[in-house]
Design an enzyme around this catalytic site. Structure first.
Site: not given
Lengths: 372, 417
Positions: B41, B134-135
Site C-alpha cells: 500500500d 496505489d495498492e
C-alpha cells in the site's frame, strides 16, 4: 356452493385462469381464482390487475355460490387427478375451506372472501368485430417476436394493432419493433373494425390470448376501447388494459427506396445462417452476407472462437454488397416465411434492410444491419 | 529469530539493529521467511506524487481534492497529524488544517507512477492483483528459488526500489492470506513492514474490532452492531450456522475470517468490473438544466476512459446523493455494449427522468458496467433513432480533434453549464 364437473373440462378452465396469475405476488387475493357457480355453469376468474380472464364450463351445480382459492394449488391438484374423474367442489361455511373430492382423493383448501376479489371495470367499447381465429393467429404470431423487452421504451412492449391503408384498401394491421427489427402484418379489415382506435396490446396479453386461437373454426369477438381490449370465445373472455403510450411513427422506418434485390429459399437460407453462426461469439452473433451475381456467401469471423463460411446459390443481379446482421434476427425473420421465397431488399451496408415473402406486401419485416 | 534489515536487505538472526549497516529498521518474526502473500500500500500516494513533483510542497500539509464542496481524496501525513482524513468534506479538512495547500488531482501523473510501481511488482511475481492505483496484492509462493531470496527480502527490496527510483514510499503487509496481509500493511504506516504469522493469527485478531474486515459494507456493519459483535472475540463466540442464518452468504465468510482464514487467491487479471465517475457539487442543486449538464460531463468522462482502455459496457448506472446524504441508484441494461458518450448520456438521462425526486442533490455519478472489449460495442443501429448513427460519427470526429489538439479543443455546449 357445491358443484360437480368432469376433470378434463375443469383442468382446461383452471389452467387458462391460473396462467394469468403472477407467480410473484404481494397481494394474496391476486394469487387466487374466483369460482362462481350458478345455473348449470361454473365460472373461473383470475387477474393480475392488467389482464382478466374468465373461463366458463358446464357443471352440475347443486348449490349456487362463490369463493376464491389459490389458482396454482387448484391447478396442480386437478392436473394430478386421473383422467375422466368426476370432481366435486364444495365450500364449507363452518371451516371456510373449499373441499375438493374426486374418487378417494380429498383436499381442503384455504379460501379468501369473494368480496375481496378485484373485478375489472367494464369499458366503453367503441369498436366490436369478429375475426376468424387463424387470421388473428397470423397477425400476432408473425409480429410478436419483434416486441421489445426494454422497459425504458415501454410503448414498444407490445403489438400495435390499428387500422391502416395498404395498396388502396383498409387493413387491420399489427406492428411490433424493438428498434432493431420490425414486423408489419396486415389482414383484411373485418366488418365493424373501421372505427377502432389504435391500441398497443401488451406482450403478456398476446401470449395469453394466443391460447384462445388454436381452434381453426373459432370466431373471436374483439372489442376495443381507448384503454382496454377484449377477446372472447364462447367459453373464455380475456380482457386486458392496453399500453398507455404512443407507438412511434413506424412508417418512416420502412425503407421505400431499397433496390438491391436478393431472392433466396428461406429454409435453405435459415439453415445456412444457423450453421455458420455456430462459431459466432455469444454476445454479438454477427453474420456477414457477401453478395455478388447469383451468389451469396455467409460468413462469421469471431477471433476468439473461429470462422465459418457457406455459399448459397441465389437470385441477385445488382452490384456487390457486404452487409452484416445479427444471426438471431435473420433466423427469426426467415422462419416467418412459409410459402414462397424470401425476398430481401438492400440499400447500403448501413441502412435498414426489408424482407418479405415473394411479392406479398401483407407481411413485411425490416432489420437493422450490424457493423462487421 | 529470523530478521531482515529493510535498508541493506541483510538477513540475520535476531537483534534490534542490523549487524551489517547498524540501521534500526529491522523486521524480525519467527515465520518471516516462510510467508508468501503480501499487500503493498503506497503511503499517501497522490500527495506523495505531488510532493515529489513540486519540492516546494515538501514540508507543507498537502490535501488532494477539488473545489470547496469536494471531499478530501488524499491527505499527506503532515495534514493527517492535524486530523485530516480521506473522504472528509473539504471545508471540514480546512477548518482542521487551515494552512494546508489544496491541490487538484492530476490523474495522469498518478497513473504513470502507478504503472512504474506495477512494473516493479511484476518483476517479483506474475501473481499481482492491483486493488487500485496505489495498492496491490502479491503472491510470491514458489519464487524463492527464482530470486535466490525469500519473499520478505524481495518485498523489502521492492519498497526500497520504489523510494530510490520513483521517490515514493509504501508499506508492506506479509502474511498467509489476503485478508491478513491487507490488515498487516496498515499496522505500521508509513514505510512499514508488518508480519502476521500463522501461529499468532488468532491471538492477534481476538481483541481487534471487526471493522478491520475489508469490504464490510455499512449494512453488514449495522447488522454486526445490532448483534453485539464488536471484536473478533465476539465473533468467535458465534456458531457457524447462526452466523449464516443471520448474515446470509457473508455469515460463512465471517466465521472463517474470525479464525483468520481466507482462501481467496491472488488473481492477477481480475477483470475490470466497471467504469464510473462522480462529482460533488459546489452547492446542492435541484436545477434540472445544471444536473443535465453534470450527467453529460460524467457520461463523457466515463466514455473517454472506456475509449482509452478499449472497453465498452452494457449496463449504464446513475447515482444521486440527496442533500441528506441518502443515495439513489438506478441501472439500465442496454441492448448492446457501448463506449459512446451519447448513448451513455441518453441512458443515464432516461434513468434520471425515472427518478421522481425533485432533489436537491449534492452528488451525481454515472457508470458503465458489464464490461466487454470495444470490438462488440455499438455495432447495431436503431431503427427508431436514425440520427444516432450521425451523432456517433460526430462523437468519433470530436474524439479525433481532441486527440490532436487537446481535451478542451472541442466540447459540447451543455457541458459548459
Amino acid at each position: 356452493m357445491k358443484l360437480s364437473i368432469e376433470r378434463g373440462a375443469l383442468l382446461k378452465a383452471v389452467a387458462q385462469a391460473q396462467s394469468v396469475v403472477e407467480r410473484r405476488n404481494t397481494i394474496p387475493i391476486l394469487a387466487n381464482v374466483l369460482i362462481e357457480a350458478e345455473g348449470n355453469t361454473v365460472q373461473f376468474r383470475a387477474t393480475d390487475l392488467d389482464i382478466e380472464v374468465v373461463d366458463r364450463a358446464p357443471a352440475m351445480v347443486e348449490r349456487a355460490g362463490a369463493t376464491t382459492v389459490s389458482a396454482m394449488t387448484l391447478n396442480e391438484i386437478v392436473r394430478k387427478l386421473p383422467d375422466g374423474a368426476l370432481v366435486t367442489l364444495a365450500d364449507d361455511p363452518q371451516t371456510g375451506r373449499l373441499l375438493i373430492t374426486a374418487g378417494r382423493s380429498q383436499f381442503s383448501l384455504a379460501t379468501l372472501p369473494r368480496e375481496d376479489f378485484p373485478v375489472m371495470a367494464t369499458s366503453d367499447y367503441a369498436a366490436n368485430f369478429a375475426v376468424a381465429a387463424p387470421v388473428l393467429r397470423r397477425l400476432f404470431d408473425k409480429s410478436k417476436f419483434a416486441i421489445s423487452t426494454e422497459e425504458t421504451r415501454y410503448y414498444l412492449n407490445g403489438v400495435y394493432m390499428h387500422v391502416a391503408e395498404s395498396e388502396g384498401a383498409k387493413v387491420l394491421r399489427c406492428v411490433a419493433t424493438d428498434g432493431h427489427r420490425l414486423a408489419r402484418i396486415d389482414a383484411p379489415l373485418p366488418e365493424g373494425a373501421a372505427g377502432m382506435v389504435g391500441v398497443i396490446v401488451p406482450r403478456k396479453t398476446v401470449g395469453e390470448m394466443r391460447k384462445l386461437l388454436d381452434d381453426d373454426e373459432a370466431m373471436i369477438a374483439v372489442s376495443v376501447s381507448e384503454t382496454k381490449i377484449r377477446f372472447a370465445t364462447p367459453g373464455v373472455t380475456l380482457t386486458s388494459k392496453v399500453i398507455d403510450g404512443t407507438f412511434p411513427d413506424y412508417t418512416r422506418v420502412i425503407p421505400q427506396g431499397n433496390t438491391r434485390r436478393l431472392e433466396v429459399d428461406a429454409a435453405d437460407f435459415a439453415r445456412a445462417v444457423d450453421r455458420v453462426q455456430t462459431v459466432s461469439s455469444e454476445r454479438s452473433r454477427a453474420v456477414k452476407l457477401s453478395l455478388e451475381e447469383d451468389r451469396l456467401i455467409l460468413s462469421v469471423n469471431a477471433p476468439d472462437h473461429g470462422a465459418a463460411e457457406e455459399e448459397l446459390a441465389v437470385a441477385y443481379a445488382d452490384e456487390r454488397l457486404e452487409i452484416g446482421f445479427n444471426a438471431k434476427y435473420l433466423l427469426e425473420i426467415a422462419s416467418q416465411v412459409d410459402r414462397e421465397n424470401a425476398v430481401f431488399l438492400f440499400n447500403s451496408s448501413g441502412d435498414p434492410t426489408l424482407m418479405r415473402e415473394g411479392n406479398d406486401m401483407s407481411a413485411v419485416y425490416v432489420v437493422m444491419p450490424m457493423r462487421v | 529469530m529470523p530478521a531482515l534489515c529493510r535498508d541493506c536487505l541483510a538477513t540475520f538472526d535476531g537483534g534490534a539493529r542490523c549487524p551489517a549497516c547498524r540501521s534500526p529498521r529491522v523486521t524480525a518474526h519467527p515465520e518471516l521467511f516462510d510467508l508468501t502473500i503480501a499487500h503493498m500500500d503506497c503511503d499517501a500516494f497522490f500527495a506523495s506524487v505531488e510532493k515529489r513533483d513540486n519540492p516546494a510542497l515538501a514540508d507543507k500539509p498537502v490535501i488532494i481534492g477539488g473545489g470547496q464542496r469536494g471531499v478530501v481524496s488524499t491527505a499527506c501525513y503532515l495534514a493527517r497529524i492535524k486530523g485530516v482524513r480521506s473522504a472528509m468534506p473539504m471545508f471540514q479538512a480546512l477548518r482542521l488544517c487551515p494552512e494546508a495547500v489544496v491541490v487538484r488531482p492530476r490523474f495522469d501523473a498518478y497513473v504513470a507512477a502507478s504503472r512504474a510501481i506495477r512494473a516493479m511488482m511484476d518483476a517479483l511475481t506474475p501473481r499481482v492483483e492491483p486493488l487500485s492505483l496505489d495498492e496491490a496484492f502479491m503472491d510470491l509462493a514458489g519464487t524463492q528459488r527464482l530470486h535466490g531470496a525469500p519473499p520478505a527480502v524481495m518485498l523489502a527490496g521492492l519498497v526500497r526500489r520504489m523510494q530510490r527510483e520513483l521517490g515514493l514510499t509504501g508499506s508492506i503487509g506479509l502474511s498467509h492470506n489476503k485478508f491478513l496481509a491487507k490488515v498487516a500493511s496498515d499496522l505500521d504506516k508509513p514505510r512499514g513492514f508488518s508480519v502476521i504469522g500463522l501461529a499468532e493469527t488468532e491471538a492477534f485478531l481476538r481483541p481487534r474490532p471487526v471493522r478491520l474486515i475489508w469490504g464490510i459494507g455499512p449494512a453488514t456493519q449495522e447488522g454486526l452492531d445490532a448483534a453485539g459483535i464488536r471484536t473478533f472475540d465476539d465473533l468467535l463466540r458465534w456458531d457457524r450456522h447462526d452466523l449464516a442464518l443471520r448474515f446470509g452468504g457473508m455469515g460463512e465468510r465471517l466465521w472463517h475470517l474470525a479464525r483468520g482464514q481466507d482462501r481467496r487467491r491472488v488473481s492477477p487479471n481480475s477483470p475490470v468490473k466497471g467504469i464510473s465517475n462522480e462529482t460533488t457539487f459546489h452547492a446542492d442543486t435541484a436545477d434540472a438544466d445544471i444536473l443535465d449538464g453534470h450527467i453529460w460531463r460524467m457520461a463523457e468522462k466515463v466514455s473517454s476512459r472506456a475509449k482509452a482502455t478499449d472497453k465498452a459496457g452494457r449496463v449504464v448506472a446513475l447515482k444521486l446523493k440527496r442533500a441528506n446524504h441518502t443515495l439513489i441508484s438506478r441501472r439500465h441494461a442496454l441492448h448492446q455494449p457501448t463506449q459512446l458518450a451519447d448513448t451513455i448520456y441518453r441512458a443515464a438521462r432516461a434513468l434520471f427522468d425515472q427518478v421522481r425526486d425533485p432533489g436537491p442533490f449534492r452528488l451525481l455519478g454515472v457508470g458503465l458496467g458489464e464490461i466487454t472489449g470495444a470490438g462488440d460495442a455499438d455495432r447495431e443501429g436503431d431503427l427508431l433513432d436514425p440520427d444516432a448513427g450521425r451523432r456517433a460519427q460526430a462523437e468519433r470526429a470530436a474524439d479525433a480533434i481532441r486527440a490532436r489538439f487537446g481535451p478542451d479543443a472541442i466540447v459540447k455546449g451543455r457541458s459548459l453549464r
